[in-house]
Design a protein around this motif. Structure first.
Motif, PDB file in Angstrom:
ATOM      1  N   SER A 175      -3.069  10.662  -7.298  1.00 19.43           N
ATOM      2  CA  SER A 175      -3.130  10.527  -8.766  1.00 19.43           C
ATOM      3  C   SER A 175      -2.009   9.669  -9.337  1.00 19.43           C
ATOM      4  O   SER A 175      -1.741   9.707 -10.536  1.00 19.43           O
ATOM      5  N   THR A 176      -1.339   8.896  -8.484  1.00 18.76           N
ATOM      6  CA  THR A 176      -0.362   7.925  -8.985  1.00 18.76           C
ATOM      7  C   THR A 176      -0.961   6.526  -8.865  1.00 18.76           C
ATOM      8  O   THR A 176      -1.779   6.281  -7.970  1.00 18.76           O
ATOM      9  N   PRO A 177      -0.566   5.601  -9.728  1.00 17.06           N
ATOM     10  CA  PRO A 177      -1.102   4.230  -9.670  1.00 17.06           C
ATOM     11  C   PRO A 177      -0.349   3.371  -8.660  1.00 17.06           C
ATOM     12  O   PRO A 177       0.128   2.282  -8.974  1.00 17.06           O
ATOM     13  N   LEU A 178      -0.267   3.872  -7.426  1.00 16.02           N
ATOM     14  CA  LEU A 178       0.505   3.197  -6.391  1.00 16.02           C
ATOM     15  C   LEU A 178      -0.332   2.981  -5.144  1.00 16.02           C
ATOM     16  O   LEU A 178      -1.262   3.737  -4.851  1.00 16.02           O
ATOM     17  N   ASN A 179       0.060   1.971  -4.393  1.00 15.70           N
ATOM     18  CA  ASN A 179      -0.616   1.632  -3.148  1.00 15.70           C
ATOM     19  C   ASN A 179       0.426   1.480  -2.040  1.00 15.70           C
ATOM     20  O   ASN A 179       1.474   0.867  -2.247  1.00 15.70           O
ATOM     21  N   ILE A 180       0.157   2.051  -0.865  1.00 14.06           N
ATOM     22  CA  ILE A 180       1.051   1.892   0.277  1.00 14.06           C
ATOM     23  C   ILE A 180       0.859   0.501   0.870  1.00 14.06           C
ATOM     24  O   ILE A 180      -0.252   0.136   1.266  1.00 14.06           O
ATOM     25  N   ILE A 181       1.933  -0.279   0.940  1.00 15.17           N
ATOM     26  CA  ILE A 181       1.846  -1.609   1.537  1.00 15.17           C
ATOM     27  C   ILE A 181       2.462  -1.644   2.931  1.00 15.17           C
ATOM     28  O   ILE A 181       2.230  -2.573   3.702  1.00 15.17           O
ATOM     29  N   HIS A 182       3.240  -0.627   3.248  1.00 10.50           N
ATOM     30  CA  HIS A 182       3.806  -0.516   4.595  1.00 10.50           C
ATOM     31  C   HIS A 182       4.240   0.921   4.825  1.00 10.50           C
ATOM     32  O   HIS A 182       4.779   1.574   3.944  1.00 10.50           O
ATOM     33  N   GLN A 183       3.999   1.395   6.045  1.00  7.80           N
ATOM     34  CA  GLN A 183       4.452   2.729   6.421  1.00  7.80           C
ATOM     35  C   GLN A 183       4.735   2.760   7.917  1.00  7.80           C
ATOM     36  O   GLN A 183       3.959   2.227   8.709  1.00  7.80           O
ATOM     37  N   GLU A 184       5.857   3.359   8.283  1.00  7.70           N
ATOM     38  CA  GLU A 184       6.190   3.475   9.697  1.00  7.70           C
ATOM     39  C   GLU A 184       6.955   4.764   9.951  1.00  7.70           C
ATOM     40  O   GLU A 184       7.632   5.301   9.067  1.00  7.70           O
ATOM     41  N   SER A 185       6.832   5.259  11.169  1.00  5.26           N
ATOM     42  CA  SER A 185       7.579   6.442  11.570  1.00  5.26           C
ATOM     43  C   SER A 185       9.036   6.070  11.786  1.00  5.26           C
ATOM     44  O   SER A 185       9.360   4.957  12.189  1.00  5.26           O
TER      45      SER A 185
END
Length: 206
Positions: A175-185
């Motif tokens: 429900s936030t106006p955000l998009n994940i552009i990168h994610q790493e462990s």
């Protein structure tokens, strides 16, 4: 966690916080997170939950940086590490800045601590410029994974110290106006994550 009790907890933790969280492992993770963004001299950066200022030496000193925290004791520690960063006592869930002020908002080890992480993330979004980036480095439970009995028991201890190890980022992001552009462990076998976020275009929200 409650924000008013966190103030008391971090008053007690401030003398030993750098010993606990300023070690090489966490410092390298912070360095890795900052290596993923391109900060230019004219950029404005907000450090939310700046704490004792562990992020400050890792950022260029020719940019405008503001750091906020609810703990005066933590801010006093941070002031000893810088003479160019503006440091303010402020609640991450109620930022006193105008909309779209910052090019980068840094949320390192914050969303697992604040009382209402989604509210803090929404505030970070509000003050982020349309082309800006939010950086998150924190511990999260993997998506769709339930905490086992050991983790539940451990969380009771960590919560006393002011941090929740059983929060899921997918639930915070919802429900936030955000998009994940990168994610790493990241450190501790991927229990910590490095996540980069951008605002969705208005057409994508509608």
């Amino acid at each position: 966690m409650k924000n008013n009790t966190n103030i008391k907890k971090y008053k007690l933790l401030s003398p030993i916080y750098d010993f606990l969280m300023g070690n090489r492992i966490f410092r390298n993770a912070r360095i890795r997170a900052f290596s993923l963004i391109d900060i230019k001299p004219q950029n404005k950066v907000l450090l939310v939950g700046v704490g004792t200022g562990e992020d400050i030496p890792l950022l260029p000193n020719n940019i405008e940086i503001i750091g906020i925290d609810i703990s005066n004791e933590m801010l006093e520690k941070a002031r000893k590490k810088t003479n160019h960063v503006v440091l303010l006592n402020m609640d991450a869930e109620s930022l006193k800045f105008e909309n779209e002020k910052f090019d980068f908002v840094i949320l390192n080890l914050v969303l697992s601590v604040v009382e209402n992480p989604q509210k803090a993330l929404l505030e970070a979004t509000r003050v982020l410029s349309p082309s800006g980036t939010i950086v998150v480095f924190d511990k999260f439970l993997d998506e769709n994974k339930k905490p086992n009995m050991l983790r539940k028991a451990l969380n009771k201890i960590t919560s006393i110290l002011g941090t929740d190890i059983n929060r899921r980022f997918d639930e915070i992001l919802r429900s936030t106006p955000l998009n994940i552009i990168h994610q790493e462990s990241s450190v501790l076998h991927g229990n910590y994550k490095i996540i980069m976020l951008e605002k969705l275009a208005r057409s994508d929200i509608l």
